[in-house]
Design a protein around this motif. Structure first.
Motif, PDB file in Angstrom:
ATOM      1  N   UNK A   5     -12.469  -6.293   2.107  1.00 20.55           N
ATOM      2  CA  UNK A   5     -11.392  -6.250   1.239  1.00 20.55           C
ATOM      3  C   UNK A   5     -11.550  -4.828   0.790  1.00 20.55           C
ATOM      4  N   UNK A   6     -10.398  -4.026   1.099  1.00 22.52           N
ATOM      5  CA  UNK A   6     -10.240  -2.395   1.067  1.00 22.52           C
ATOM      6  C   UNK A   6      -9.380  -2.019  -0.148  1.00 22.52           C
ATOM      7  N   UNK A   7      -9.862  -0.938  -0.764  1.00 27.72           N
ATOM      8  CA  UNK A   7      -9.152  -0.296  -1.638  1.00 27.72           C
ATOM      9  C   UNK A   7      -8.427   0.927  -0.804  1.00 27.72           C
ATOM     10  N   UNK A   8      -6.970   1.168  -0.750  1.00 31.91           N
ATOM     11  CA  UNK A   8      -6.717   2.172   0.193  1.00 31.91           C
ATOM     12  C   UNK A   8      -5.199   2.849  -0.447  1.00 31.91           C
ATOM     13  N   UNK A   9      -5.092   4.083  -0.338  1.00 30.68           N
ATOM     14  CA  UNK A   9      -3.981   4.905  -0.367  1.00 30.68           C
ATOM     15  C   UNK A   9      -2.935   4.785   0.734  1.00 30.68           C
ATOM     16  N   UNK A  10      -3.174   4.333   1.675  1.00 41.53           N
ATOM     17  CA  UNK A  10      -2.660   4.286   2.859  1.00 41.53           C
ATOM     18  C   UNK A  10      -1.574   3.117   3.076  1.00 41.53           C
ATOM     19  N   UNK A  11      -0.579   3.056   3.763  1.00 36.01           N
ATOM     20  CA  UNK A  11       0.348   1.825   4.158  1.00 36.01           C
ATOM     21  C   UNK A  11      -0.626   0.663   4.530  1.00 36.01           C
ATOM     22  N   UNK A  12      -1.526   1.205   5.483  1.00 39.26           N
ATOM     23  CA  UNK A  12      -2.293   0.044   5.866  1.00 39.26           C
ATOM     24  C   UNK A  12      -3.782   0.502   5.959  1.00 39.26           C
TER      25      UNK A  12
END
Length: 166
Positions: A5-12
C-alpha cells in the motif's frame, strides 16, 4: 509476494518518481512517523509504502496522506479514504520501534499469530479463503505462505500486519 500500500502524490503510485513526496512533506508528518515507529514505512521512488497493511495502518496512512495532499493507493490501483470512518487509529503497540528487543506486543494479536498452524484456513479481505501451507520465522517476523482458493500461486503474508482472520 506481499501486497503493498502506497502514499503517493502521483495520479497512480507507479508514477511517483515524477511527482515525489518531498523532504518538506516528510517534515510535515515527522511527528506521526516518530510516534508510530513500529510501522515499517519505506521511502521508495518518491512514495512511502508498506507491505501487508491492516486497516489500522491504512488509517494512519490516510492521516499522513491528508496532511501532505497525497493519496493512499494499493498495488492494484484502488484508493483508500476514510469517508466512512472505517479505518481506526493504529494500536498503541505500533508506537514502539519494532527493532527494540523488548517490544510490548498486543496480547490479542500475539495470541492470534501463535494460534496459526499449517493447514489452518484463514480469511483475507482481498484474497478470500486460503490455507496456510508454510510458516516461516517467528515473533514479529512470522511469515505465512498461503494458498488462496482463487489464486494459482501462493501468497506470502506477514502474520502481524496482514488483515487476516479465521
Amino acid at each position: 509476494m506481499s501486497y503493498d500500500v502506497h502514499i503517493t502524490k502521483a495520479e497512480h503510485w507507479i508514477y511517483s518518481k515524477k511527482n515525489p513526496i518531498a523532504v518538506e512533506d516528510i517534515e510535515k508528518v515527522s511527528d506521526l512517523l516518530d510516534t508510530f515507529k513500529g510501522v515499517p514505512f519505506r521511502y521508495k521512488d518518491g512514495r512511502l509504502m508498506i507491505s501487508s497493511a491492516d486497516e489500522r495502518v491504512i488509517g494512519l496512512m490516510i492521516e499522513i496522506a491528508n496532511r501532505i495532499d497525497a493519496r493512499v493507493q494499493g498495488d492494484d490501483g484502488e484508493y483508500y479514504n476514510n469517508d466512512e470512518n472505517k479505518y481506526p487509529q493504529p494500536p498503541e503497540y505500533l508506537k514502539q520501534d519494532l527493532n527494540e528487543p523488548e517490544v510490548d506486543i498486543l496480547d490479542e494479536k500475539k495470541q492470534f499469530v501463535e494460534s496459526l498452524g499449517i493447514n489452518k484456513e484463514i480469511l483475507h479481505p482481498k484474497y478470500g479463503t486460503g490455507e496456510i501451507i508454510e510458516i516461516l520465522g517467528e515473533g514479529m517476523d512470522t511469515e505465512l505462505v498461503v494458498k488462496f482458493t482463487d489464486k494459482e500461486k501462493t501468497t506470502r503474508l506477514l502474520a502481524y500486519y496482514a488483515p487476516i482472520s479465521f
